[in-house]
Design an enzyme around this catalytic site. Structure first.
Site, PDB file in Angstrom:
ATOM      1  N   HIS A  66       0.870  -1.177   0.000  1.00  0.00           N
ATOM      2  CA  HIS A  66       0.000   0.000   0.000  1.00  0.00           C
ATOM      3  C   HIS A  66       0.903   1.221   0.000  1.00  0.00           C
ATOM      4  O   HIS A  66       1.590   1.505   0.978  1.00  0.00           O
ATOM      5  CB  HIS A  66      -0.914  -0.034   1.217  1.00  0.00           C
ATOM      6  CG  HIS A  66      -1.738  -1.281   1.277  1.00  0.00           C
ATOM      7  ND1 HIS A  66      -3.039  -1.337   0.840  1.00  0.00           N
ATOM      8  CD2 HIS A  66      -1.434  -2.538   1.687  1.00  0.00           C
ATOM      9  CE1 HIS A  66      -3.512  -2.567   0.985  1.00  0.00           C
ATOM     10  NE2 HIS A  66      -2.542  -3.318   1.498  1.00  0.00           N
ATOM     11  N   LEU A  67       0.885   1.966  -1.100  1.00  0.00           N
ATOM     12  CA  LEU A  67       1.873   3.011  -1.331  1.00  0.00           C
ATOM     13  C   LEU A  67       1.383   4.401  -0.941  1.00  0.00           C
ATOM     14  O   LEU A  67       2.120   5.373  -1.091  1.00  0.00           O
ATOM     15  CB  LEU A  67       2.314   3.001  -2.799  1.00  0.00           C
ATOM     16  CG  LEU A  67       2.810   1.651  -3.333  1.00  0.00           C
ATOM     17  CD1 LEU A  67       3.397   1.823  -4.729  1.00  0.00           C
ATOM     18  CD2 LEU A  67       3.833   1.018  -2.398  1.00  0.00           C
ATOM     19  N   ASP A 311       2.550  -6.881   2.633  1.00  0.00           N
ATOM     20  CA  ASP A 311       1.328  -6.164   3.022  1.00  0.00           C
ATOM     21  C   ASP A 311       1.699  -4.839   3.694  1.00  0.00           C
ATOM     22  O   ASP A 311       1.113  -4.438   4.696  1.00  0.00           O
ATOM     23  CB  ASP A 311       0.448  -7.007   3.939  1.00  0.00           C
ATOM     24  CG  ASP A 311      -1.008  -6.514   3.947  1.00  0.00           C
ATOM     25  OD1 ASP A 311      -1.396  -5.800   3.010  1.00  0.00           O
ATOM     26  OD2 ASP A 311      -1.750  -6.839   4.893  1.00  0.00           O
ATOM     27  N   PRO A 329      -5.584  -0.584  11.658  1.00  0.00           N
ATOM     28  CA  PRO A 329      -4.766  -1.784  11.447  1.00  0.00           C
ATOM     29  C   PRO A 329      -3.711  -1.582  10.376  1.00  0.00           C
ATOM     30  O   PRO A 329      -3.902  -0.823   9.431  1.00  0.00           O
ATOM     31  CB  PRO A 329      -5.789  -2.840  11.022  1.00  0.00           C
ATOM     32  CG  PRO A 329      -6.928  -2.070  10.454  1.00  0.00           C
ATOM     33  CD  PRO A 329      -6.972  -0.766  11.203  1.00  0.00           C
ATOM     34  N   GLY A 330      -2.571  -2.264  10.546  1.00  0.00           N
ATOM     35  CA  GLY A 330      -1.555  -2.272   9.501  1.00  0.00           C
ATOM     36  C   GLY A 330      -0.148  -2.136  10.031  1.00  0.00           C
ATOM     37  O   GLY A 330       0.073  -1.523  11.081  1.00  0.00           O
TER      38      GLY A 330
END
Length: 432
Positions: A66-67, A311, A329-330
């Site tokens: 995820h950029l 991820d 989250p992440g």
């Protein structure tokens, strides 16, 4: 702290004292015009890089990163993510499509692709959404995206899955005709609703709403059956439970054209590290139990799980500085995935460097359709390479990340396997 090299590079580069795949005596890789011209050559070169006995593998490829751009530039940009990727040994990334606006239009996809070209450190391949806006209702024009300059091949409705099986079946059939790939993030939204941890004894003790394994496993089974009936290829990411790994194994044995991947954090961490008072360990899917971690490792070593994807999901510090149930989250992962896997699999002797090249480069490149990546370290092949010191210790210091965000679950941990240099088509994009 080191910085990526962006200046023009010479047409010939020699990497001296290199050990391809960690095998044999140190040798020299001669690179001309972006291609490995020879292995073992003593020919002159315009630039020389002394690997000092380091391992050389194909440049890493990440299937899901995820950029941040467009829409979340506060957390990450394509330029900062590219720098983080180069530091982590990557030469190619697939950009996740859950941007704002979503990657469901050729104009947006081409903008992401062009930003990757401008950054110039890794190849950035945009993914597209399966449905318009990722809303799960109307199919995206996959053909238009595939024929755009961005050449989109992989489609996913991250961060969820397509709830309607009829729409997913149509997507699989359409993708098959377009030579595209559907990638599902298996989660039943109703079963996972309001959950912030894994459903189990730990969540019960902490008074947290848990996500059951069935929230993932039910969708894994459904999607495998739909792919079987559609005669289409399907990728599942991330697989996080023992049951999911077993379902995938059975589906493959039955001839379903199925691949899957998991994350480094689901391979290294279990829910014992979760604390209700801290948002640091909030991730989706949640960290599972120790038995799941062990099953995932076995499935990756055995081939039921094909590869590992970071991820990489940058999150602002203030969105983690709260209780678990309120945290975003992440985790970021581009700079820690390689050393985490070296520490877990290579150093204990569970696997070798050819295996690591397979799960972090060759298989993800093949799944994503990135023909110039994940190729052997051999004459005539593209010079997309990672140079790694297997014995060098790496202490995870988030404040030194090239990423704009610091939300790592590995802060302060010591791994081994330090990236010394990354080479993209013969050009050094990172060097310590």
């Amino acid at each position: 702290m080191t910085t990526p090299q962006t200046e023009a590079q010479p047409d010939t580069l020699a990497i001296d004292n290199a050990r391809p795949y960690g095998e044999g005596e140190p040798t020299t890789l001669l690179i001309k015009d972006g291609v490995i011209a020879a292995v073992g050559s003593d020919a002159p070169a315009e630039r020389r890089l002394d690997a000092r006995g380091a391992v050389v593998v194909p440049g890493l490829v990440d299937l899901f990163a995820h950029l941040g751009e467009p829409g979340s530039e506060r957390d990450e940009t394509i330029a900062t993510a590219s720098a983080a990727a180069a530091r982590g040994g990557y030469t190619a990334l697939v950009a996740a499509p859950d941007t704002e606006p979503a990657l469901d239009d050729p104009i947006v996809a081409e903008a992401v692709w062009r930003s990757g070209l401008e950054a110039g450190l890794v190849d950035v391949q945009p993914a597209g959404t399966i449905t318009r806006g990722g809303a799960g209702e109307t199919l995206t024009e996959m053909g238009l995206l595939a024929r755009s300059k961005a050449a989109v091949r992989l489609f996913s409705d991250q961060p969820g899955s397509v709830a309607d099986p009829v729409i997913l079946r149509r997507a699989l059939q359409y993708a098959r005709g377009q030579g595209a790939l559907i990638a599902e993030r298996p989660v039943d939204a109703r079963l996972a609703e309001s959950a912030c941890a894994h459903e189990g004894p730990r969540a019960d003790r902490l008074g947290l709403r848990g996500q059951p394994r069935s929230a993932e496993e039910a969708v894994v089974a459904r999607d495998a059956l739909l792919a079987r009936d559609a005669g289409a290829a399907l990728h599942l990411f991330p697989i996080t439970t023992a049951g999911s790994a077993r379902i995938v194994e059975l589906a493959k044995e039955a001839g379903v054209e199925l691949t899957c991947s998991t994350t480094p954090h689901h391979l290294l961490l279990d829910d014992s590290v979760v604390d209700a008072a801290s948002g640091e360990m909030r991730v989706e899917p949640p960290l599972r139990e120790a038995s799941d971690v062990e099953a995932l490792r076995e499935a990756l070593l055995g081939g039921a799980i094909d590869c590992v994807a970071s991820d990489h999901r940058p999150v602002a510090e203030e969105e983690k500085a709260c209780e678990l149930e309120h945290a975003t989250p992440g985790f970021v992962g581009l700079e820690t995935t390689l050393p985490a896997l070296v520490e877990t699999f290579i150093r204990p002797g569970l696997a070798d460097w050819r295996w690591l090249a397979a799960v972090l480069s060759e298989r993800p490149a093949r799944i994503a359709g990135l023909s110039g990546h994940g190729r052997p370290v051999a004459p005539g092949e593209p010079a997309n390479l990672a140079v790694i010191d297997p014995e060098a210790a790496v202490t995870v210091r988030p404040e030194e990340f090239a990423s704009k965000s610091t939300n790592t679950p590995f802060s302060g941990r010591e791994f081994h396997g330090r990236v010394e240099a990354t080479v993209l088509r013969g050009r050094v994009t990172y060097q310590r």
